[in-house]
Design a protein around this motif. Structure first.
Motif, PDB file in Angstrom:
ATOM      1  N   GLU A  79      66.291 -59.749 -51.203  1.00  0.00           N
ATOM      2  CA  GLU A  79      67.589 -59.721 -50.979  1.00  0.00           C
ATOM      3  C   GLU A  79      67.807 -58.080 -51.011  1.00  0.00           C
ATOM      4  O   GLU A  79      68.043 -57.020 -50.297  1.00  0.00           O
ATOM      5  CB  GLU A  79      68.660 -60.228 -51.905  1.00  0.00           C
ATOM      6  CG  GLU A  79      70.376 -59.567 -51.501  1.00  0.00           C
ATOM      7  CD  GLU A  79      71.405 -60.049 -52.512  1.00  0.00           C
ATOM      8  OE1 GLU A  79      72.243 -61.214 -51.448  1.00  0.00           O
ATOM      9  OE2 GLU A  79      70.932 -60.099 -53.903  1.00  0.00           O
ATOM     10  N   GLU A 125      66.199 -57.426 -47.769  1.00  0.00           N
ATOM     11  CA  GLU A 125      66.939 -57.181 -47.283  1.00  0.00           C
ATOM     12  C   GLU A 125      67.835 -56.047 -46.780  1.00  0.00           C
ATOM     13  O   GLU A 125      67.967 -55.335 -45.585  1.00  0.00           O
ATOM     14  CB  GLU A 125      67.696 -58.245 -47.163  1.00  0.00           C
ATOM     15  CG  GLU A 125      67.060 -60.025 -46.481  1.00  0.00           C
ATOM     16  CD  GLU A 125      67.088 -60.092 -45.731  1.00  0.00           C
ATOM     17  OE1 GLU A 125      68.639 -59.997 -44.727  1.00  0.00           O
ATOM     18  OE2 GLU A 125      65.728 -59.940 -44.887  1.00  0.00           O
ATOM     19  N   TYR A 126      67.921 -54.836 -47.651  1.00  0.00           N
ATOM     20  CA  TYR A 126      68.779 -54.448 -48.064  1.00  0.00           C
ATOM     21  C   TYR A 126      68.313 -52.648 -47.910  1.00  0.00           C
ATOM     22  O   TYR A 126      68.686 -52.156 -48.743  1.00  0.00           O
ATOM     23  CB  TYR A 126      70.022 -54.483 -48.757  1.00  0.00           C
ATOM     24  CG  TYR A 126      71.467 -55.207 -48.843  1.00  0.00           C
ATOM     25  CD1 TYR A 126      72.555 -54.771 -48.080  1.00  0.00           C
ATOM     26  CD2 TYR A 126      70.839 -56.634 -48.976  1.00  0.00           C
ATOM     27  CE1 TYR A 126      73.425 -55.262 -48.194  1.00  0.00           C
ATOM     28  CE2 TYR A 126      72.128 -57.530 -48.226  1.00  0.00           C
ATOM     29  CZ  TYR A 126      72.975 -57.200 -47.864  1.00  0.00           C
ATOM     30  OH  TYR A 126      74.601 -57.573 -47.340  1.00  0.00           O
ATOM     31  N   ASP A 158      67.352 -50.922 -46.279  1.00  0.00           N
ATOM     32  CA  ASP A 158      67.882 -49.431 -45.228  1.00  0.00           C
ATOM     33  C   ASP A 158      69.055 -48.881 -46.129  1.00  0.00           C
ATOM     34  O   ASP A 158      69.347 -47.370 -45.876  1.00  0.00           O
ATOM     35  CB  ASP A 158      68.624 -50.072 -43.916  1.00  0.00           C
ATOM     36  CG  ASP A 158      67.292 -50.067 -43.339  1.00  0.00           C
ATOM     37  OD1 ASP A 158      65.925 -50.203 -43.897  1.00  0.00           O
ATOM     38  OD2 ASP A 158      67.121 -50.401 -41.468  1.00  0.00           O
ATOM     39  N   LEU A 159      69.791 -50.174 -46.448  1.00  0.00           N
ATOM     40  CA  LEU A 159      70.914 -49.206 -47.655  1.00  0.00           C
ATOM     41  C   LEU A 159      70.452 -48.030 -48.527  1.00  0.00           C
ATOM     42  O   LEU A 159      71.651 -47.846 -49.054  1.00  0.00           O
ATOM     43  CB  LEU A 159      72.217 -50.498 -47.646  1.00  0.00           C
ATOM     44  CG  LEU A 159      73.387 -50.006 -48.668  1.00  0.00           C
ATOM     45  CD1 LEU A 159      74.267 -48.751 -47.549  1.00  0.00           C
ATOM     46  CD2 LEU A 159      73.869 -51.091 -49.548  1.00  0.00           C
ATOM     47  N   PHE A 205      69.785 -45.562 -47.576  1.00  0.00           N
ATOM     48  CA  PHE A 205      70.543 -44.142 -46.399  1.00  0.00           C
ATOM     49  C   PHE A 205      71.482 -43.450 -48.044  1.00  0.00           C
ATOM     50  O   PHE A 205      72.715 -42.476 -48.206  1.00  0.00           O
ATOM     51  CB  PHE A 205      71.980 -45.065 -45.676  1.00  0.00           C
ATOM     52  CG  PHE A 205      71.433 -44.726 -44.965  1.00  0.00           C
ATOM     53  CD1 PHE A 205      71.517 -43.575 -43.900  1.00  0.00           C
ATOM     54  CD2 PHE A 205      71.054 -45.437 -43.515  1.00  0.00           C
ATOM     55  CE1 PHE A 205      70.923 -43.043 -42.371  1.00  0.00           C
ATOM     56  CE2 PHE A 205      70.623 -45.862 -42.564  1.00  0.00           C
ATOM     57  CZ  PHE A 205      70.420 -44.267 -42.043  1.00  0.00           C
TER      58      PHE A 205
END
Lengths: 429, 274
Positions: free
Chosen positions: B21, B24-25, B27-28, B31
């Motif tokens: 998971e 999956e995140y 990129d977050l 940022f």
């Protein structure tokens, strides 16, 4: 286990959520007791804070435990626009929080097919020091988008938000309207299979709201599913085909919008009606003010109907200036008229003990068509603000009138709420 | 695109990090790290200069107080560069932990509105604080040139020491975040605790002052091995303290694993108690 689930995108089974509300503070009546209390405070605090996340077995009996959601089950099909209605604290927001995985249910389960985008509150994660551009990326990834996806949709998002010129300005210099527009644009382009919306439409100007509603409609047409939480019946009726009504954490009723909404409105009106008896309707202990009677009546003389509103109450201590404000809405929540105490000049001076305020709105049928309207009453103290806010205080039954002298008695449902005076001239060319 | 099916139900018991998971995140995470870096220096006059000033001023004070007045030994190198070599990893450690406790305030309103792997919250400062760390490490190299100190061959172990440093911060960060969401005391006690903890690490004094029989117990603080390792590798003060690094690594792994499990257990309540 999964009998023909292809068309069901959300299935909620016996979903329940338990919250612990703040525990009551211990009271001490002796100084020694109070000092011992202070000494014991760290330990009681520790226990209290631990309890916030720990639950015992006998919780159903405990007073500080509430079931925000209690055994709720329903199914949503692909492409449906579903409204969730209910009063404040009925469990609507808790339901959305569980479906968007912000909080875990205590019991039951929900199965969701597809990506969920939530608009629980727009602008989540906006950092005031960063520019609009930065925040689009930040907000987008928080909502679950990939960077590449945002790159692709960036121009469309900015165009939709209508703030092209300020995209490289720090968000802290934006007006609140601009922030909302940008945030909604990001969320709208998330293109989730399921969109959860919570009263986001209450913000932003009229034109933008219309745009948002249109966007939600489009989303549904594209075969996506929208779950819309609101207590504005007007938007629910416009948007949703199916409505679920929550009350005290339970599912009260679910079905076609018209059916459920009219039952909901009927209950709201019934509740307002019950206020007409003499009883304490609302109390503010801090200011020592209570309201114990709200009566509305139509007084007809010589064919002219006037609306009379009587507000009765009591103050426990002398108050120099006490004001009463009125607000009239349609049953679905559209504001018809708000007359603050300063506008109505309804400020009572040197109040002590029982008081009674009487409003008269002359010739009401000239301004409103026939039907039921809801009255809200606010008690204010000048310079201090609203001290009592009584929603659904009473129903106003405006009589029907043959306003246009055409043998047609006007009702708000068929003719709209305002009978505009009209004249017509023509000539033949 | 294959349709994802999510089953939402109460998940009792203990669970470990869900790496799939988090991938999956990613990129977050990117940022969030980038937001930290950018927002920290927005509207500040000195900007990235803070990364230099903080350890530099500490070094000057320490050199005067501990080096000159208290005459604490510095293993044969000038006290200034001795203490700075300790301050570089320590400043990273204390800043990233300080940020972890503060991250609750900045994340509270996101936690209650959007779902994302909560694990990213304590992980973000671990990476974003590397920028400051890099700047001050560069300053350390300049100081070494100034004092004509040549690093040893063990400078090659620096990446390993940095990894240990990050791992330690992440482990403690997960513990503290999970605790601080529920107990605000953590936030109040944090800066105080970190200051105290500094004296339990060889920042202002050399490990050689610690009696031999306590050396391994002392090494349970993973930052002891990291700091002493930095000095041995860069300044060549002493042989590489492999014993401290070994004990520290084991303790860091225990802290990180238990921290991850505790964090995962507590995260389901974050939105309710934040």
């Amino acid at each position: 286990m999964l009998p023909d689930m292809s068309d069901t995108v959300i299935s909620v089974e016996n979903l329940s959520k338990r919250y612990r509300i703040g525990l009551k503070e211990e009271m001490h009546d002796t100084m020694v007791g109070a000092m011992l209390g202070i000494a014991r405070r760290p330990f009681t605090n520790l226990k209290r804070l631990q309890k916030l996340s720990a639950f015992g077995k006998d919780d159903h009996e405990q007073k500080d435990v509430i079931w925000a959601l209690d055994d709720v089950s329903f199914e949503v099909k692909r492409g449906e626009l579903v409204g969730i209605i209910g009063r404040n604290g009925s469990g609507k927001s808790t339901l959305l929080k569980i479906l968007s995985r912000i909080t875990e249910p205590t019991k039951g389960r929900a199965v969701i097919h597809g990506r969920v985008g939530s608009l629980l509150e727009v602008g989540t994660g906006f950092h005031p020091e960063l520019t609009g551009r930065d925040n689009v990326y930040l907000n987008g990834t928080i909502l679950g988008m990939k960077k590449a996806e945002i790159d692709r949709k960036f121009d469309e998002i900015v165009a939709f938000s209508e703030i092209e010129k300020f995209i490289d300005t720090p968000v802290k210099r934006y007006s609140s309207g601009m922030r909302v527009r940008l945030a909604f644009a990001v969320a709208a382009y998330l293109q989730p299979e399921i969109l959860l919306v919570d009263e986001v439409l209450a913000v932003g100007d009229m034109a933008f709201q219309t745009k948002c509603i249109k966007k939600m409609g489009e989303v549904a047409i594209e075969g996506r599913t929208v779950l819309f939480v609101s207590h504005k019946m007007a938007s629910v009726k416009r948007l949703c085909g199916t409505v679920y009504w929550l009350g005290n954490g339970r599912l009260r009723q679910g079905g076609p919008t018209d059916e459920v909404v009219s039952c909901y409105e009927k209950e709201t009106l019934d509740k307002a009606n019950s206020h007409s008896q003499n009883q304490i309707i609302a109390v503010n202990d801090e200011h020592g003010v209570e309201v114990n009677g709200i009566h509305t009546a139509i007084d007809s003389q010589n064919g002219i109907s006037s609306l009379i509103v009587k507000v009765k109450g009591r103050t426990m201590k002398p108050i120099a200036r006490l004001g009463i404000g009125l607000q009239i809405t349609t049953p679905d929540g559209t504001l018809v008229s708000r007359i603050g105490a300063r506008l109505a000049k309804s400020i009572m001076e040197n109040v002590n003990g029982d008081w009674e305020g009487l409003f008269e709105i002359n010739d009401i049928t000239r301004y409103l068509t026939g039907g039921d309207y809801l009255l809200q009453v606010k008690i204010i103290r000048p310079m201090m603000g609203v001290i009592l806010n009584i929603e659904d205080a009473s129903i106003v039954h405006v009589p029907q009138k043959d306003f246009y002298k055409a043998g047609v008695y006007l009702t708000s449902i068929t003719h709209g709420i305002v009978p505009l005076p009209v004249s017509f001239h023509y000539r033949k060319a | 695109m294959p349709e994802s099916i999510a089953v939402i139900e109460p998940e009792p018991g203990w669970r470990f990090i869900n790496f799939r998971e988090i991938w999956e995140y990613k990129d977050l995470l990117y940022f969030l790290i980038w937001r930290d870096i950018k927002a920290l220096y927005a509207q500040s006059v000195l900007g990235i200069g803070w990364a230099i000033i903080q350890p530099l001023l500490s070094m000057i004070v320490f050199t005067i107080v501990f080096g000159r007045l208290a005459k604490i030994g510095s293993d044969g190198v000038p006290y200034a560069v001795f203490s700075f070599a300790g301050l570089v990893p320590w400043t990273y450690f204390s800043n990233s932990l300080g940020m972890t406790a503060g991250s609750l305030i900045s994340f509270a309103n996101i936690i209650t509105k959007v779902y994302f792997p909560r694990m990213l919250i304590p992980w973000t400062p671990i990476f974003s604080k590397l920028v400051d760390f890099g700047v001050s490490l560069f300053l350390l190299f300049i100081l070494m040139v100034w004092f004509k100190i040549i690093p040893t061959i063990f400078v090659l172990t620096l990446p390993l020491l940095i990894l240990l440093m990050m791992f330690t911060s992440a482990g403690l960060g997960m513990w503290l975040t999970a605790l601080a969401i529920q107990y605000r005391d953590i936030q109040h006690g944090m800066s105080f605790g970190i200051r105290l903890l500094m004296y339990a690490a060889p920042v202002v004094y050399p490990v050689s002052l610690v009696p031999d029989q306590y050396r391994l117990i002392y090494g349970l603080n993973p930052m002891a091995g990291v700091i002493e390792g930095f000095r041995a590798a860069l300044l060549g003060t002493r042989p590489m303290p492999w014993d401290l690094i070994g004990v520290g690594t084991i303790s860091a792994i225990i802290i990180a694993l238990s921290g991850a499990v505790y964090f995962r257990r507590m995260e389901r309540f974050f939105a309710d108690v934040a």
